[in-house]
Design a protein around this motif. Structure first.
Motif, PDB file in Angstrom:
ATOM      1  N   THR A   1       0.844  -1.136  -0.045  1.00  0.00           N
ATOM      2  CA  THR A   1       0.007   0.114   0.063  1.00  0.00           C
ATOM      3  C   THR A   1       0.862   1.417  -0.031  1.00  0.00           C
ATOM      4  O   THR A   1       1.948   1.288   0.822  1.00  0.00           O
ATOM      5  CB  THR A   1      -0.859  -0.133   1.075  1.00  0.00           C
ATOM      6  OG1 THR A   1      -1.777  -1.147   1.240  1.00  0.00           O
ATOM      7  CG2 THR A   1      -1.839   1.284   1.239  1.00  0.00           C
ATOM      8  N   VAL A   2       0.728   2.362  -1.060  1.00  0.00           N
ATOM      9  CA  VAL A   2       1.512   3.324  -1.071  1.00  0.00           C
ATOM     10  C   VAL A   2       0.557   4.594  -0.484  1.00  0.00           C
ATOM     11  O   VAL A   2      -0.544   4.654  -0.761  1.00  0.00           O
ATOM     12  CB  VAL A   2       2.054   3.619  -2.243  1.00  0.00           C
ATOM     13  CG1 VAL A   2       2.940   2.394  -2.613  1.00  0.00           C
ATOM     14  CG2 VAL A   2       0.957   3.653  -3.449  1.00  0.00           C
ATOM     15  N   ILE A   3       1.167   5.645   0.112  1.00  0.00           N
ATOM     16  CA  ILE A   3       0.558   6.666   0.491  1.00  0.00           C
ATOM     17  C   ILE A   3       1.312   8.096   0.258  1.00  0.00           C
ATOM     18  O   ILE A   3       2.643   8.007   0.272  1.00  0.00           O
ATOM     19  CB  ILE A   3       0.448   6.764   1.956  1.00  0.00           C
ATOM     20  CG1 ILE A   3      -0.358   5.360   2.510  1.00  0.00           C
ATOM     21  CG2 ILE A   3      -0.271   8.133   2.635  1.00  0.00           C
ATOM     22  CD1 ILE A   3      -0.346   5.555   3.975  1.00  0.00           C
ATOM     23  N   ASP A   4       0.747   9.164  -0.422  1.00  0.00           N
ATOM     24  CA  ASP A   4       1.409  10.074  -0.856  1.00  0.00           C
ATOM     25  C   ASP A   4       0.216  11.184  -0.994  1.00  0.00           C
ATOM     26  O   ASP A   4      -0.929  10.858  -1.306  1.00  0.00           O
ATOM     27  CB  ASP A   4       2.175  10.123  -2.103  1.00  0.00           C
ATOM     28  CG  ASP A   4       3.343  11.373  -2.034  1.00  0.00           C
ATOM     29  OD1 ASP A   4       2.953  12.543  -2.235  1.00  0.00           O
ATOM     30  OD2 ASP A   4       4.350  10.694  -2.235  1.00  0.00           O
ATOM     31  N   THR A   5       0.773  12.732  -0.843  1.00  0.00           N
ATOM     32  CA  THR A   5      -0.106  13.708  -1.067  1.00  0.00           C
ATOM     33  C   THR A   5      -0.494  14.124  -2.534  1.00  0.00           C
ATOM     34  O   THR A   5      -1.402  14.708  -2.737  1.00  0.00           O
ATOM     35  CB  THR A   5       0.193  14.879  -0.253  1.00  0.00           C
ATOM     36  OG1 THR A   5       1.518  15.195  -0.707  1.00  0.00           O
ATOM     37  CG2 THR A   5       0.356  14.729   1.269  1.00  0.00           C
ATOM     38  N   ARG A   6       0.612  13.438  -3.263  1.00  0.00           N
ATOM     39  CA  ARG A   6       0.596  13.814  -4.681  1.00  0.00           C
ATOM     40  C   ARG A   6      -0.513  12.490  -5.567  1.00  0.00           C
ATOM     41  O   ARG A   6       0.031  11.607  -5.666  1.00  0.00           O
ATOM     42  CB  ARG A   6       1.969  13.849  -5.381  1.00  0.00           C
ATOM     43  CG  ARG A   6       2.543  15.180  -4.609  1.00  0.00           C
ATOM     44  CD  ARG A   6       4.010  15.009  -5.020  1.00  0.00           C
ATOM     45  NE  ARG A   6       4.639  13.952  -4.024  1.00  0.00           N
ATOM     46  CZ  ARG A   6       6.169  13.726  -4.058  1.00  0.00           C
ATOM     47  NH1 ARG A   6       7.121  14.387  -4.682  1.00  0.00           N
ATOM     48  NH2 ARG A   6       6.418  12.757  -3.337  1.00  0.00           N
ATOM     49  N   GLU A   7      -1.468  13.169  -6.067  1.00  0.00           N
ATOM     50  CA  GLU A   7      -2.484  12.017  -6.660  1.00  0.00           C
ATOM     51  C   GLU A   7      -1.856  11.510  -7.729  1.00  0.00           C
ATOM     52  O   GLU A   7      -2.038  10.118  -7.952  1.00  0.00           O
ATOM     53  CB  GLU A   7      -3.710  12.786  -6.875  1.00  0.00           C
ATOM     54  CG  GLU A   7      -4.761  11.738  -7.527  1.00  0.00           C
ATOM     55  CD  GLU A   7      -6.151  12.330  -7.598  1.00  0.00           C
ATOM     56  OE1 GLU A   7      -7.101  11.924  -8.075  1.00  0.00           O
ATOM     57  OE2 GLU A   7      -6.145  13.746  -7.534  1.00  0.00           O
ATOM     58  N   LYS A   8      -1.153  12.171  -8.633  1.00  0.00           N
ATOM     59  CA  LYS A   8      -0.387  11.650  -9.846  1.00  0.00           C
ATOM     60  C   LYS A   8       0.533  10.565  -9.525  1.00  0.00           C
ATOM     61  O   LYS A   8       0.463   9.433 -10.138  1.00  0.00           O
ATOM     62  CB  LYS A   8      -0.220  12.696 -10.850  1.00  0.00           C
ATOM     63  CG  LYS A   8      -1.054  13.657 -11.368  1.00  0.00           C
ATOM     64  CD  LYS A   8      -0.507  14.579 -12.352  1.00  0.00           C
ATOM     65  CE  LYS A   8      -1.507  15.361 -13.138  1.00  0.00           C
ATOM     66  NZ  LYS A   8      -1.172  16.286 -14.210  1.00  0.00           N
ATOM     67  N   LEU A   9       1.291  10.857  -8.524  1.00  0.00           N
ATOM     68  CA  LEU A   9       2.197   9.833  -8.232  1.00  0.00           C
ATOM     69  C   LEU A   9       1.872   8.561  -7.441  1.00  0.00           C
ATOM     70  O   LEU A   9       2.091   7.342  -7.910  1.00  0.00           O
ATOM     71  CB  LEU A   9       3.320  10.461  -7.191  1.00  0.00           C
ATOM     72  CG  LEU A   9       4.436  11.392  -7.814  1.00  0.00           C
ATOM     73  CD1 LEU A   9       5.290  11.975  -6.657  1.00  0.00           C
ATOM     74  CD2 LEU A   9       5.231  10.743  -8.865  1.00  0.00           C
ATOM     75  N   VAL A  10       0.657   8.703  -6.848  1.00  0.00           N
ATOM     76  CA  VAL A  10      -0.014   7.765  -5.984  1.00  0.00           C
ATOM     77  C   VAL A  10      -0.523   6.639  -7.153  1.00  0.00           C
ATOM     78  O   VAL A  10      -0.455   5.386  -7.141  1.00  0.00           O
ATOM     79  CB  VAL A  10      -1.031   7.852  -5.071  1.00  0.00           C
ATOM     80  CG1 VAL A  10      -1.861   6.770  -4.690  1.00  0.00           C
ATOM     81  CG2 VAL A  10      -0.425   8.941  -4.031  1.00  0.00           C
ATOM     82  N   GLU A  11      -1.214   7.237  -8.105  1.00  0.00           N
ATOM     83  CA  GLU A  11      -1.900   6.706  -9.276  1.00  0.00           C
ATOM     84  C   GLU A  11      -0.800   5.833 -10.194  1.00  0.00           C
ATOM     85  O   GLU A  11      -1.069   4.664 -10.605  1.00  0.00           O
ATOM     86  CB  GLU A  11      -2.572   7.595 -10.176  1.00  0.00           C
ATOM     87  CG  GLU A  11      -3.433   7.060 -11.251  1.00  0.00           C
ATOM     88  CD  GLU A  11      -4.373   7.777 -12.035  1.00  0.00           C
ATOM     89  OE1 GLU A  11      -4.710   7.433 -13.110  1.00  0.00           O
ATOM     90  OE2 GLU A  11      -4.393   9.040 -11.635  1.00  0.00           O
ATOM     91  N   SER A  12       0.032   6.752 -10.401  1.00  0.00           N
ATOM     92  CA  SER A  12       1.416   6.127 -11.243  1.00  0.00           C
ATOM     93  C   SER A  12       1.946   4.690 -10.542  1.00  0.00           C
ATOM     94  O   SER A  12       2.117   3.709 -11.322  1.00  0.00           O
ATOM     95  CB  SER A  12       2.314   6.929 -11.470  1.00  0.00           C
ATOM     96  OG  SER A  12       3.506   6.401 -12.225  1.00  0.00           O
TER      97      SER A  12
END
Length: 459
Positions: free
Chosen positions: A27-38
């Motif tokens: 599971t990955v977490i980040d505030t940057r939506e595009k990076l999370v999706e990628s």
């Protein structure tokens, strides 16, 4: 294992990819939506957009059931807070990325007080790898095992080298040296060679031996064994600070070229014994004025890959003697970069990922009989070199290596017994307490017993 990764930058993305490939639930977490999706799409992982230090976000990620949380954002303080909350709320193992040199003297205290399982520092790890390569300036990569008793060196065979046209089985007789060459990279192919393998110019060979015998081997090849006397480092980031400190301790004269004047003032405070030059290294006149032609070590260490590659190529065009080190962040074009002959290429995110993967395998194998002491990845991650500590429960103890019937593409390189290291032979026997170095193209091993065909060792 269920693993949560906070931060989808270069390190987080590389870690997610490699842990996912080993079968872990990521599971990955980040505030940057595009990076999370990628990252979530490329690694088949669950992606959550949010602040990894939030208890609510961690709960959504399943921290209560997680085995491990790894915080690798760009903020040391955020990473520590992520791990502290995870530790208090979920009780899982925690790994934090902490890279600020200000904290370097307090790492042990921080780890103990916050109950962290591990602290990683990509910049320090990259600097250590850079410094190691200077022991053999002509080598592309230098790693150590068995508390530095054993060295692994990657070396590109040059035109007119005595090794050209030589078969591996002829090596002991012709050069009278005790080294092992377990891996050869030729073009796009990675080979675990046999005795009839014939070496050629531009082969990248991996050599394993003790320190003394490694030095003897290269002396017989006519390679200079004296270390560099000076280093020119381009870029004044954290990696450069860590590297400069190590090189100064080794007795090298260090010169750092940095374009930002405020950063230069900080570097002067951190590195009073180094020469700090405020200038633009992309201006070739600056490099020439600062002695590029005479320098014995050139390190392209800015935050921009294109700039590092360009600078190294320029240095190579002017200096035939300088040891070249190039830091590269992105690996999308690593196959092309490898063909540019940029000297030793350092990928910080790979180094960091390997350290964490070693810890994860140790967790998964906590009930096993053999512990991974050291792990390196070679040849664009297609080869692993692992050092196992053998315990008394291991069924391979007391069996000559020739009888172990190793799986294809597996080689035992060295055995260290009571502080004495020797190249492994067919009659060599592994004993309790030994450390064993295994080199293989079958990545993902957790236990040395995984290298042996079923039914060929005693239960």
């Amino acid at each position: 294992m269920k693993i949560i990764i906070v931060g989808c930058g270069n390190v987080g993305a590389a870690l997610a990819e490699q842990l996912s490939s080993e079968g872990h639930d990521i599971t990955v977490i980040d505030t940057r939506e595009k990076l999370v999706e990628s990252v979530s799409v490329s690694c088949d992982a669950l992606g959550i957009v949010g602040n990894g230090a939030s208890f609510q976000v961690q709960s959504e990620a399943g921290v209560g059931e997680a085995d491990l949380i790894v915080a690798v954002t760009g903020s040391d303080e955020l990473n520590l807070l992520c791990c502290l909350i995870a530790r208090k709320s979920g009780g899982c193992n925690t790994i934090a990325r902490v890279s600020n040199p200000v904290y370097s003297e307090e790492i042990a205290y921080i780890k103990e007080e916050l109950g962290l399982s591990m602290i990683i520092n990509p910049q320090l790890a990259a600097a250590r790898e850079m410094a190691r390569t200077l022991k053999f300036p002509f080598a592309q990569k230098v790693d150590t095992f068995a508390k530095s008793r054993v060295e692994l060196v990657v070396y590109r065979i040059e035109e007119e080298s005595p090794l050209c046209g030589m078969k591996l089985k002829e090596l002991p007789g012709k050069l009278r040296c005790d080294v092992l060459i377990p891996v050869v990279e030729r073009g796009e192919e990675v080979i675990i060679p046999d005795g009839d393998f014939q070496m050629q110019a531009r082969d990248d060979i991996t050599i394993v031996s003790t320190q003394l015998k490694m030095m003897e081997f290269f002396k017989k090849l006519g390679k200079p064994m004296s270390s560099a006397r000076d280093a020119m480092i381009i870029g004044g980031g954290r990696t450069s600070i860590y590297l400069a400190k190590q090189l100064l301790q080794m007795g090298l004269k260090v010169k750092i070229i940095e374009r930002d004047s405020a950063r230069c003032e900080f570097l002067n405070e951190m590195l009073p014994k180094a020469m700090i030059i405020c200038g633009d290294a992309t201006d070739k006149d600056v490099l020439l004025e600062e002695g590029l032609v005479e320098t014995e070590t050139f390190v392209a260490n800015t935050n921009f890959d294109e700039e590092n590659i360009m600078l190294t190529m320029f240095a190579k065009s002017l200096s035939k003697k300088a040891k070249l080190i190039t830091r590269v962040h992105r690996v999308s074009y690593d196959d092309i970069i490898a063909k540019l002959d940029l000297g030793s290429i350092i990928y910080p995110k790979y180094i960091t990922a390997v350290n964490i993967i070693q810890y994860v395998r140790a967790m998964k194998n906590s009930l096993g009989s053999n512990k991974i002491e050291t792990m390196y990845r070679l040849n664009d991650n297609r080869v692993e070199a692992l050092e196992f500590l053998i315990s008394e429960q291991s069924p391979i103890v007391g069996v000559p290596l020739a009888e172990l019937n190793l799986k294809k593409n597996m080689i035992i390189g060295c055995i260290t017994h009571k502080g004495k290291t020797a190249i492994a032979k067919g009659q060599s026997v592994i004993r309790v307490g030994d450390t064993v170095i295994l080199i293989t193209t079958q990545t993902g091993l957790h236990d040395i017993r995984d290298a042996v065909k079923q039914g060929t060792v005693r239960a």
